[in-house]
Design a protein around this motif. Structure first.
Motif, PDB file in Angstrom:
ATOM      1  N   GLN A  53       0.938  -1.100  -0.100  1.00 28.85           N
ATOM      2  CA  GLN A  53      -0.213  -0.026  -0.157  1.00 28.85           C
ATOM      3  C   GLN A  53       0.861   1.188   0.023  1.00 28.85           C
ATOM      4  OE1 GLN A  53      -0.761   2.093   3.175  1.00 28.85           O
ATOM      5  NE2 GLN A  53      -1.692   3.621   1.557  1.00 28.85           N
ATOM      6  N   GLN A  54       1.844   1.094   0.680  1.00 30.59           N
ATOM      7  CA  GLN A  54       2.979   2.351   0.594  1.00 30.59           C
ATOM      8  C   GLN A  54       3.529   2.342  -0.667  1.00 30.59           C
ATOM      9  OE1 GLN A  54       5.086   1.038   4.145  1.00 30.59           O
ATOM     10  NE2 GLN A  54       3.838   2.194   5.527  1.00 30.59           N
ATOM     11  N   PHE A  55       3.921   1.461  -1.201  1.00 32.33           N
ATOM     12  CA  PHE A  55       4.707   1.509  -2.490  1.00 32.33           C
ATOM     13  C   PHE A  55       3.364   2.129  -3.628  1.00 32.33           C
ATOM     14  CE2 PHE A  55       6.336   0.092  -6.680  1.00 32.33           C
ATOM     15  CZ  PHE A  55       7.630   0.480  -6.450  1.00 32.33           C
ATOM     16  N   ASN A  56       2.484   1.568  -3.331  1.00 32.18           N
ATOM     17  CA  ASN A  56       1.207   2.184  -4.392  1.00 32.18           C
ATOM     18  C   ASN A  56       0.988   3.422  -4.224  1.00 32.18           C
ATOM     19  OD1 ASN A  56       1.172  -0.534  -5.304  1.00 32.18           O
ATOM     20  ND2 ASN A  56      -0.589  -0.933  -4.412  1.00 32.18           N
ATOM     21  N   THR A  57       0.840   3.865  -2.900  1.00 35.13           N
ATOM     22  CA  THR A  57       0.850   5.495  -2.772  1.00 35.13           C
ATOM     23  C   THR A  57       1.745   6.196  -3.518  1.00 35.13           C
ATOM     24  OG1 THR A  57      -0.263   5.149  -0.679  1.00 35.13           O
ATOM     25  CG2 THR A  57       0.848   7.448  -0.879  1.00 35.13           C
ATOM     26  N   GLN A  72       1.320   8.765  -6.736  1.00 41.38           N
ATOM     27  CA  GLN A  72       1.668  10.150  -6.666  1.00 41.38           C
ATOM     28  C   GLN A  72       2.547  10.545  -7.687  1.00 41.38           C
ATOM     29  OE1 GLN A  72       0.052  12.737  -4.539  1.00 41.38           O
ATOM     30  NE2 GLN A  72      -1.487  10.989  -4.241  1.00 41.38           N
ATOM     31  N   ASP A  73       3.633   9.640  -8.031  1.00 39.50           N
ATOM     32  CA  ASP A  73       4.477  10.042  -9.068  1.00 39.50           C
ATOM     33  C   ASP A  73       3.951  10.062 -10.296  1.00 39.50           C
ATOM     34  OD1 ASP A  73       7.337  10.716  -8.530  1.00 39.50           O
ATOM     35  OD2 ASP A  73       7.722   8.911  -9.938  1.00 39.50           O
ATOM     36  N   TYR A  74       3.106   9.108 -10.649  1.00 39.23           N
ATOM     37  CA  TYR A  74       2.507   9.342 -11.832  1.00 39.23           C
ATOM     38  C   TYR A  74       1.799  10.853 -11.987  1.00 39.23           C
ATOM     39  CZ  TYR A  74      -0.979   9.118 -15.556  1.00 39.23           C
ATOM     40  OH  TYR A  74      -1.879   9.493 -16.473  1.00 39.23           O
ATOM     41  N   LEU A  75       1.254  11.319 -10.783  1.00 37.56           N
ATOM     42  CA  LEU A  75       0.556  12.363 -11.343  1.00 37.56           C
ATOM     43  C   LEU A  75       1.719  13.630 -11.266  1.00 37.56           C
ATOM     44  CD1 LEU A  75      -2.005  12.040  -8.296  1.00 37.56           C
ATOM     45  CD2 LEU A  75      -2.387  11.897 -10.993  1.00 37.56           C
ATOM     46  N   PHE A  76       2.375  13.274 -10.510  1.00 33.34           N
ATOM     47  CA  PHE A  76       3.826  14.046 -10.719  1.00 33.34           C
ATOM     48  C   PHE A  76       4.488  14.113 -11.904  1.00 33.34           C
ATOM     49  CE2 PHE A  76       8.586  14.913 -10.985  1.00 33.34           C
ATOM     50  CZ  PHE A  76       8.601  16.183 -10.001  1.00 33.34           C
ATOM     51  N   PHE A 106       4.050   3.962 -16.493  1.00 31.83           N
ATOM     52  CA  PHE A 106       3.285   4.107 -15.209  1.00 31.83           C
ATOM     53  C   PHE A 106       1.847   3.624 -15.476  1.00 31.83           C
ATOM     54  CE2 PHE A 106       6.592   7.493 -13.552  1.00 31.83           C
ATOM     55  CZ  PHE A 106       6.318   7.182 -12.233  1.00 31.83           C
ATOM     56  N   LYS A 107       1.363   3.906 -16.524  1.00 28.24           N
ATOM     57  CA  LYS A 107      -0.111   3.376 -16.578  1.00 28.24           C
ATOM     58  C   LYS A 107      -0.079   1.779 -16.678  1.00 28.24           C
ATOM     59  CE  LYS A 107      -1.118   6.859 -19.548  1.00 28.24           C
ATOM     60  NZ  LYS A 107      -1.653   7.398 -20.841  1.00 28.24           N
ATOM     61  N   ASN A 145      -6.238   3.158  -9.204  1.00 25.19           N
ATOM     62  CA  ASN A 145      -6.861   4.071 -10.075  1.00 25.19           C
ATOM     63  C   ASN A 145      -6.042   5.085 -10.347  1.00 25.19           C
ATOM     64  OD1 ASN A 145      -8.864   5.728 -11.147  1.00 25.19           O
ATOM     65  ND2 ASN A 145     -10.252   5.757  -9.463  1.00 25.19           N
ATOM     66  N   LEU A 146      -5.807   5.320 -11.541  1.00 22.69           N
ATOM     67  CA  LEU A 146      -4.922   6.808 -11.825  1.00 22.69           C
ATOM     68  C   LEU A 146      -5.425   8.097 -11.456  1.00 22.69           C
ATOM     69  CD1 LEU A 146      -3.087   5.559 -14.982  1.00 22.69           C
ATOM     70  CD2 LEU A 146      -2.000   5.778 -12.885  1.00 22.69           C
TER      71      LEU A 146
END
Ligand code: HMH
Length: 207
Positions: free
Chosen positions: A36-40, A44-48, A85-86, A95-96
């Motif tokens: 869960q931490q890795f997925n967070t 966030q990095d995709y959005l970045f 990333f996708k 969910n992106l």
């Protein structure tokens, strides 16, 4: 010593250390990071990276023509990275279309604000952002699956070479920049180091 990227790293070694050596990366290396931490971090990095791609477009718009080739190569690599990333998000059923955490929002807003800064400031910021990930993912050494793939994306020798060329381009324009612009570049470097440290930390905030 002239004002350049090496000098920034030496002057601000402590904050740079905090930007590139973090429990998140150490736990990836140990294989003990919670999924869960890795997925967070991943989301966030995709959005970045979406906003970082726009930043690179603005850097291109400010750059002298002899700097285009490297920046255009970087933009092409980011297209590939967004697709990757996708794929990673789909594999993990994430969910992106998720909300940015405040640190991610602030960092993205800061990248946007760099668009009105002189080119030497933008070139320094671009180098610092890429170096943070290059060193961050490289310093821990070989990581176990599934983190190895992530470490390799930013830690591979080709990426290291790209970051070196970004440093050369930044150094070239910093050398002849005014004291005021050099100072703005230094402020950008410090700000980015702090954002990078906070960015790793987001993984440990509740999703
Ligand atoms: C937060 N900094 C952050 N994410 C990235 N993907 C990079 C730098 C390098 O591309």
């Amino acid at each position: 010593m002239s004002f350049n990227c090496t000098k920034l790293l030496l002057t601000h070694s402590q904050i740079w250390h905090a930007a590139t050596i973090h429990p998140f990366l150490q736990q990836c290396k140990l294989g003990t990071i919670k999924t869960q931490q890795f997925n967070t971090w991943l989301l966030q990095d995709y959005l970045f990276v979406v906003e970082f791609t726009r930043m690179l477009g603005r850097v291109l718009a400010s750059a002298p023509p002899h700097h285009f080739e490297l920046i255009l190569g970087g933009l092409a690599a980011l297209q590939d990275e967004l697709t990757w990333f996708k794929q990673k998000a789909a594999e993990r059923q994430l969910n992106l279309h998720t909300k940015k955490q405040p640190t991610c929002t602030e960092y993205c807003e800061y990248m946007h604000s760099l668009g009105t800064k002189p080119y030497p400031v933008q070139a320094t910021a671009l180098w610092a952002i890429e170096l943070a990930y290059n060193q961050g993912w490289q310093l821990p050494g070989e990581m176990p699956a599934p983190y190895k793939e992530f470490a390799n994306r930013w830690g591979n020798p080709g990426f290291t070479e790209y970051v070196k060329l970004l440093e050369q381009q930044a150094d070239e324009v910093l050398e002849t920049a005014t004291d005021d612009i050099q100072q703005q570049a230094e402020e950008a470097f410090v700000k980015i180091a702090k954002f990078e440290q906070d960015f790793w930390q987001m993984a440990f905030n509740a999703a």
